[in-house]
Design an enzyme around this catalytic site. Structure first.
Site, PDB file in Angstrom:
ATOM      1  N   GLY A   1      41.679 -29.708  17.740  1.00  0.00           N
ATOM      2  CA  GLY A   1      41.148 -30.891  18.751  1.00  0.00           C
ATOM      3  C   GLY A   1      42.007 -31.951  18.894  1.00  0.00           C
TER       4      GLY A   1
ATOM      5  NE  ARG B   1      39.405 -25.798  18.022  1.00  0.00           N
ATOM      6  CZ  ARG B   1      38.910 -26.768  18.730  1.00  0.00           C
ATOM      7  NH1 ARG B   1      38.666 -26.781  19.864  1.00  0.00           N
ATOM      8  NH2 ARG B   1      38.763 -27.911  17.920  1.00  0.00           N
ATOM      9  CB  CYS B   2      46.277 -20.258  19.133  1.00  0.00           C
ATOM     10  SG  CYS B   2      47.407 -18.435  19.006  1.00  0.00           S
TER      11      CYS B   2
ATOM     12  CG  ASP C   1      41.659 -29.099   6.372  1.00  0.00           C
ATOM     13  OD1 ASP C   1      42.605 -29.728   6.019  1.00  0.00           O
ATOM     14  OD2 ASP C   1      40.533 -29.175   5.797  1.00  0.00           O
TER      15      ASP C   1
ATOM     16  CB  THR D   1      40.887 -34.174  12.695  1.00  0.00           C
ATOM     17  OG1 THR D   1      39.478 -34.152  13.088  1.00  0.00           O
ATOM     18  CG2 THR D   1      41.171 -34.399  11.409  1.00  0.00           C
TER      19      THR D   1
ATOM     20  CG  ASP E   1      35.684 -33.968  13.108  1.00  0.00           C
ATOM     21  OD1 ASP E   1      35.207 -34.787  13.910  1.00  0.00           O
ATOM     22  OD2 ASP E   1      35.269 -32.679  13.096  1.00  0.00           O
TER      23      ASP E   1
ATOM     24  CG  ASP F   1      37.323 -32.535   9.238  1.00  0.00           C
ATOM     25  OD1 ASP F   1      38.409 -33.014   9.528  1.00  0.00           O
ATOM     26  OD2 ASP F   1      36.483 -31.773   9.483  1.00  0.00           O
TER      27      ASP F   1
ATOM     28  NE  ARG G   1      34.296 -27.993  13.552  1.00  0.00           N
ATOM     29  CZ  ARG G   1      35.298 -27.452  14.334  1.00  0.00           C
ATOM     30  NH1 ARG G   1      35.249 -26.754  15.479  1.00  0.00           N
ATOM     31  NH2 ARG G   1      36.617 -27.982  14.137  1.00  0.00           N
TER      32      ARG G   1
ATOM     33  CD  GLN H   1      31.352 -39.055  19.425  1.00  0.00           C
ATOM     34  OE1 GLN H   1      31.222 -39.472  18.259  1.00  0.00           O
ATOM     35  NE2 GLN H   1      30.858 -38.261  20.222  1.00  0.00           N
TER      36      GLN H   1
HETATM   37  P1  ADP Z   1      41.963 -28.065  13.082  1.00  0.00           P
HETATM   38  O1  ADP Z   1      43.373 -27.924  13.102  1.00  0.00           O
HETATM   39  O2  ADP Z   1      41.436 -29.268  13.799  1.00  0.00           O
HETATM   40  O3  ADP Z   1      41.203 -27.734  11.828  1.00  0.00           O
HETATM   41  P2  ADP Z   1      41.099 -25.384  13.888  1.00  0.00           P
HETATM   42  O4  ADP Z   1      40.276 -25.049  12.893  1.00  0.00           O
HETATM   43  O5  ADP Z   1      40.642 -25.149  15.422  1.00  0.00           O
HETATM   44  O6  ADP Z   1      41.519 -26.936  14.100  1.00  0.00           O
HETATM   45  O7  ADP Z   1      42.714 -24.786  14.021  1.00  0.00           O
HETATM   46  C1  ADP Z   1      43.598 -24.999  14.815  1.00  0.00           C
HETATM   47  C2  ADP Z   1      44.293 -23.564  15.076  1.00  0.00           C
HETATM   48  O8  ADP Z   1      45.064 -23.460  13.909  1.00  0.00           O
HETATM   49  C3  ADP Z   1      43.530 -22.306  15.241  1.00  0.00           C
HETATM   50  O9  ADP Z   1      43.266 -22.341  16.457  1.00  0.00           O
HETATM   51  C4  ADP Z   1      44.829 -21.373  14.719  1.00  0.00           C
HETATM   52  O10 ADP Z   1      45.651 -21.439  15.773  1.00  0.00           O
HETATM   53  C5  ADP Z   1      45.242 -21.979  13.640  1.00  0.00           C
HETATM   54  N1  ADP Z   1      44.715 -21.528  12.422  1.00  0.00           N
HETATM   55  C6  ADP Z   1      43.396 -21.952  11.922  1.00  0.00           C
HETATM   56  N2  ADP Z   1      43.163 -21.150  10.682  1.00  0.00           N
HETATM   57  C7  ADP Z   1      44.372 -20.385  10.565  1.00  0.00           C
HETATM   58  C8  ADP Z   1      44.623 -19.273   9.658  1.00  0.00           C
HETATM   59  N3  ADP Z   1      43.731 -19.158   8.478  1.00  0.00           N
HETATM   60  N4  ADP Z   1      45.936 -18.958   9.465  1.00  0.00           N
HETATM   61  C9  ADP Z   1      46.931 -19.284  10.569  1.00  0.00           C
HETATM   62  N5  ADP Z   1      46.552 -20.110  11.589  1.00  0.00           N
HETATM   63  C10 ADP Z   1      45.314 -20.554  11.520  1.00  0.00           C
HETATM   64  O1  F6P Z   2      38.046 -32.804  16.885  1.00  0.00           O
HETATM   65  C1  F6P Z   2      36.984 -32.573  15.793  1.00  0.00           C
HETATM   66  C2  F6P Z   2      35.683 -32.288  16.656  1.00  0.00           C
HETATM   67  O2  F6P Z   2      35.720 -33.039  17.449  1.00  0.00           O
HETATM   68  C3  F6P Z   2      34.547 -31.633  16.230  1.00  0.00           C
HETATM   69  O3  F6P Z   2      33.747 -32.850  15.679  1.00  0.00           O
HETATM   70  C4  F6P Z   2      33.870 -31.116  17.216  1.00  0.00           C
HETATM   71  O4  F6P Z   2      32.710 -30.171  16.668  1.00  0.00           O
HETATM   72  C5  F6P Z   2      34.867 -30.270  17.687  1.00  0.00           C
HETATM   73  O5  F6P Z   2      35.900 -31.009  17.517  1.00  0.00           O
HETATM   74  C6  F6P Z   2      34.694 -29.889  19.193  1.00  0.00           C
HETATM   75  O6  F6P Z   2      35.740 -29.223  19.809  1.00  0.00           O
HETATM   76  P1  F6P Z   2      35.838 -28.548  21.019  1.00  0.00           P
HETATM   77  O7  F6P Z   2      34.865 -28.972  21.925  1.00  0.00           O
HETATM   78  O8  F6P Z   2      37.165 -28.812  21.504  1.00  0.00           O
HETATM   79  O9  F6P Z   2      35.762 -26.943  20.673  1.00  0.00           O
END
Ligand code: ADP
Ligand code: F6P
Length: 325
Positions: free
Chosen positions: A15, A76-77, A107, A129, A131, A133, A175, A256
């Site tokens: 995000g 997101r990938c 994370d 982020t 959040d 978090d 979230r 937000q």
């Molecule tokens: P954030 O980085 O905000 O926590 P996401 O959890 O959506 O957001 O993760 C962002 C991206 O990081 C995912 O779309 C994916 O490409 C990569 N990612 C997440 N988890 C893993 C993992 N276990 N191993 C490798 N890449 C990951």
């Molecule tokens: O960036 C974190 C966050 O804003 C969370 O609080 C929320 O659940 C999520 O992203 C929503 O992301 P999207 O609508 O881009 O999937």
């Protein structure tokens, strides 16, 4: 791992968050100041796999420090969770001469960064982020702007709630974390705050509190509800039926995540972006930057991901006390 970094790549992932641009700008300018080349990778790991890689110079980050979003776009990938694609990502980095990488995200993004580190690409994570978090750090890029944006919106909803003598259930992002809800709850003087970390689903306590505040003549009742709990519309309906107080639900949503970053976000993002480059130049990899106890520090990604954090119990206690009129 290569000994001396020559080309740094930078990407934003997950995000978006206000201040990511300030971090990108800092990475680029710090790297250029050290005589390195910089490549921007668009759309996070998805863009890496598609080789959406551009050269960046000092000018390419002009006029962005004050802008929300991310000029590199984000994505997101899901593929990147698999080894096959992580290896492909590392190969693409090597092909483009990227021997140091800065990943700005949360994370999930750090897990991807860790995998690339293990595949020979020196990688440093920067916490981005709204959040808040990420356990290893007291601060994440975007949180300050997001809570200020939400706070201003909630003030406005409070005006109309008071005029109509209503209850307003206002859902803020988070979230699985209640930081935005808690901070706004305190800053907006909410009567109730529902946090995923603390709420046990007992609606009776909430409903009774609304009845009590109505009885003592309060002209509104603001409930800040974290996204992780959700169901704001049905909760508002129930409040109306059970308490007799008219109720409305508002989901603040993605507003937000946008907007010009606050001073705090710009400053921390800038320092963290620069520090990421410094760490890469020191030969460090597989680490994430944090702001902890008033200092910029870094942790091994594994260690950072294993950490846990909770909302501040005293803040939560105070928030409840303040709402007892
Ligand atoms: P954030 O980085 O905000 O926590 P996401 O959890 O959506 O957001 O993760 C962002 C991206 O990081 C995912 O779309 C994916 O490409 C990569 N990612 C997440 N988890 C893993 C993992 N276990 N191993 C490798 N890449 C990951
Ligand atoms: O960036 C974190 C966050 O804003 C969370 O609080 C929320 O659940 C999520 O992203 C929503 O992301 P999207 O609508 O881009 O999937």
């Amino acid at each position: 791992m290569s000994e001396k970094i020559e080309t740094i790549g930078v990407l934003t992932s997950g995000g978006d968050a206000p201040g990511m641009n300030a971090a990108i700008r800092a990475v680029v300018r710090q790297a250029l100041a050290k005589g390195l080349k910089v490549k921007g990778i668009k759309r996070g790991y998805a863009g890496l796999l598609n080789e959406e890689i551009i050269d960046m110079d000092a000018k390419s980050v002009s006029d962005i420090i004050q802008k929300g979003g991310t000029i590199l776009y984000t994505a997101r990938c899901d593929e990147f969770r698999f080894e096959e694609y992580q290896k492909k990502g590392a190969e693409i980095c090597k092909k483009h001469g990227i021997d140091g990488l800065v990943v700005i995200g949360g994370d999930g993004s750090f897990k991807g960064a860790q995998k690339l580190s293990h595949l020979g690409i020196n990688t440093i994570g920067v916490p981005g982020t709204i959040d808040l978090d990420i356990a290893c750090t007291d601060y994440t890029i975007g949180f300050d702007t997001a809570v200020n944006t939400a706070m201003e919106a909630i003030d406005k909803i409070r005006d109309t709630s008071t005029s109509h003598e209503r209850c307003s259930v206002i859902e803020v992002m988070g979230r699985s974390a209640g930081y935005i809800a808690l901070w706004c709850g305190i800053a907006n003087g909410a009567e109730d705050i529902l946090l995923p970390e603390r709420y046990d689903g007992n609606e009776e306590i909430l409903l009774n509190h609304i009845k009590q505040t109505k009885e003592i003549g309060k002209k509104h009742h603001i409930v800040i509800n974290a996204e992780g709990i959700g169901h704001s519309a049905s909760l508002a309906k129930k409040i109306e039926t059970e308490t007799g107080m008219e109720a409305r639900a508002t989901i603040l949503g993605h507003m937000q995540r946008g907007g010009s970053p606050t001073c705090t976000d710009r400053v921390h993002a800038t320092v963290m972006g620069a520090l990421a480059v410094d760490l890469l130049c020191q030969g460090k990899s597989d680490r994430v930057i944090a702001y902890k106890d008033g200092k910029y520090v870094d942790f091994e990604i594994d260690e950072a991901l294993a950490m846990k954090k909770d909302i501040d119990e005293y803040q939560f206690t105070v928030s409840k006390l303040m709402s007892r009129a």
